[in-house]
Design an enzyme around this catalytic site. Structure first.
Site, mmCIF file in Angstrom:
data_model
loop_
_atom_site.group_PDB
_atom_site.id
_atom_site.type_symbol
_atom_site.label_atom_id
_atom_site.label_comp_id
_atom_site.label_asym_id
_atom_site.label_seq_id
_atom_site.Cartn_x
_atom_site.Cartn_y
_atom_site.Cartn_z
ATOM 1 N N GLY A 189 -14.173 -39.026 -22.490
ATOM 2 C CA GLY A 189 -14.838 -38.061 -21.637
ATOM 3 C C GLY A 189 -13.925 -36.923 -21.221
ATOM 4 N N HIS A 190 -14.039 -36.539 -19.954
ATOM 5 C CA HIS A 190 -13.368 -35.350 -19.438
ATOM 6 C C HIS A 190 -11.904 -35.601 -19.088
ATOM 7 C CE1 HIS A 190 -13.375 -31.317 -17.867
ATOM 8 N NE2 HIS A 190 -13.174 -31.684 -16.621
ATOM 9 N N TRP A 191 -11.531 -36.865 -18.947
ATOM 10 C CA TRP A 191 -10.185 -37.204 -18.475
ATOM 11 C C TRP A 191 -9.395 -37.927 -19.554
ATOM 12 C CZ3 TRP A 191 -9.937 -39.317 -12.766
ATOM 13 C CH2 TRP A 191 -9.861 -38.227 -11.886
ATOM 14 N N GLN B 208 -16.925 -38.822 -15.447
ATOM 15 C CA GLN B 208 -15.677 -38.237 -15.940
ATOM 16 C C GLN B 208 -15.158 -38.990 -17.167
ATOM 17 O OE1 GLN B 208 -14.047 -35.520 -14.908
ATOM 18 N NE2 GLN B 208 -13.701 -35.489 -12.714
ATOM 19 N N ASP C 35 -17.293 -35.474 -23.483
ATOM 20 C CA ASP C 35 -17.089 -34.748 -22.228
ATOM 21 C C ASP C 35 -18.435 -34.285 -21.681
ATOM 22 O OD1 ASP C 35 -16.376 -32.893 -20.193
ATOM 23 O OD2 ASP C 35 -14.477 -32.469 -21.213
#
Length: 277
Positions: free
Chosen positions: A255-257, A174, A228
Site C-alpha cells: 500500500g501507501h507505506w 495505508q 496504494d
C-alpha cells in the site's frame, strides 16, 4: 486538548526559526545527512512514519534529521497560515539553515515527497539525492480526493476527534495488510490529532509539478506500492519519464507505506542507493 508532554513520542531537539515558528526534530547519528519528511494525515509525525527505518541508517553511518513538519508531531501548529507547498518548503529551508545543514539527501513519503520535490526545484544546489515513497505533487488535487484512502480520511476526520479506533479506520487503508498496524502507532497518532488545527487540512494545497520534473538532475530513487489507496501508483511513470535521473522499485501487495510493509527491503535498497555516491 492534549499537551505536547503527553504525546507518546520521543523528545528530540527544537529549532526556533527566523519566522518565529518552533520545529521539533530527531537528530540521530553522524555522517552524510538524510532529512526525513513524513506524510500528511491526522496525528502524523516523523517518528511514527519512520521509526523502523532511520535506526538502520544510523547503524550504516548516516546522520538522520527526522522532522516533525509544522502542524504535526511536536512542532508548532499555527492556526492562521496556509499550509500550502510553499509554506512547507520555506520552513524546511529555514530549519536547515538554523541547524547548519548545507547539503543533504531528502527522503519523503507522500506529502513529504512533494516537499522534497518542491525544495529541490527551488534549491537544487542543496540536494545531493532524493528518496521518495509514493510522493505527492504529481497529480491534480481532484485526483487525490477520488482515492479511497483520502475519502475515508476526510469522512472520519469530519466526524470529530479521532480516537484509536477512528484512527484504525483510516490507517488500515495505508497498508495492503492492515494486520501490520501496531496499536502503539495508532495511540501515537490519536494523541497528536486533537492538537492539529482545522486549517492544516483545509488549506493544504500541493501543485502538480510533473511538468517541472525535468529540471531535477539529482539522482532520484523511489518506491510505490501497486495497492496504494492514497496516491495512484501511475505517478511512478510520471516521475521516471520526466526526471532524467530517476528509478523506482514498484511492489505488488503493498500500500501507501512501503517503508513499513517492506521495511527490510526498503532499508537495504535505500542504503545501497546512498552508497553509490
Amino acid at each position: 486538548m492534549a499537551k505536547s508532554k503527553d504525546f507518546p513520542l520521543p523528545v528530540g531537539r527544537y529549532a526556533k526559526l527566523d519566522n518565529g515558528l518552533t520545529l521539533h526534530y530527531l537528530d540521530i547519528g553522524t555522517g552524510p545527512i538524510v532529512v526525513w519528511l513524513h506524510g500528511s494525515g491526522p496525528g502524523a509525525s516523523g517518528f511514527s512514519n519512520f521509526k523502523g527505518n532511520y535506526p538502520a541508517f544510523d547503524k550504516a553511518g548516516f546522520r538522520n534529521i527526522v522532522v516533525d513538519l509544522p502542524g504535526f508531531g511536536r512542532s508548532d501548529k499555527p492556526a492562521d497560515v496556509n499550509y500550502d507547498l510553499a509554506f512547507f518548503v520555506d520552513n524546511l529551508k529555514l530549519l536547515l539553515d538554523n541547524i547548519g545543514v548545507d547539503r543533504c539527501t531528502l527522503l519523503g513519503n507522500s506529502l513529504g515527497g512533494a516537499i522534497a520535490l518542491g525544495f529541490t526545484l527551488d534549491n537544487p544546489e542543496r540536494v545531493d539525492s532524493l528518496i521518495l515513497m509514493a510522493p505527492g505533487g504529481v497529480e491534480e488535487r481532484e485526483t487525490y480526493f477520488e482515492m479511497e484512502g483520502i475519502k475515508r480520511m476526510v469522512e472520519v476526520y469530519g466526524q470529530g476527534p479521532m480516537g484509536v479506533e477512528q484512527m484504525r479506520q483510516v490507517m488500515s487503508l495505508q497498508l495492503f495488510d492492515p494486520g501490520q498496524l501496531q496499536d502503539s502507532l495508532l495511540e501515537e497518532r490519536a494523541a497528536v490529532a486533537p492538537t492539529q488545527p482545522a486549517n492544516l487540512f483545509t488549506t493544504m494545497m500541493v501543485p502538480n509539478m510533473t511538468e517541472r520534473l525535468h529540471e531535477i538532475t539529482a539522482p532520484i530513487f523511489g518506491f510505490w506500492g501497486t495497492d496504494d489507496r492514497f496516491n495512484p501508483a501511475s505517478g511512478t511513470f510520471k516521475i521516471v519519464e520526466n526526471a532524467p535521473n530517476a528509478r523506482f522499485t514498484v511492489l505488488n501487495r503493498c500500500g501507501h507505506w512501503v517503508q513499513v510493509e517492506h521495511q527490510e527491503l526498503f532499508n537495504r535498497q535505500c542504503l545501497d542507493f546512498l552508497r553509490e555516491f
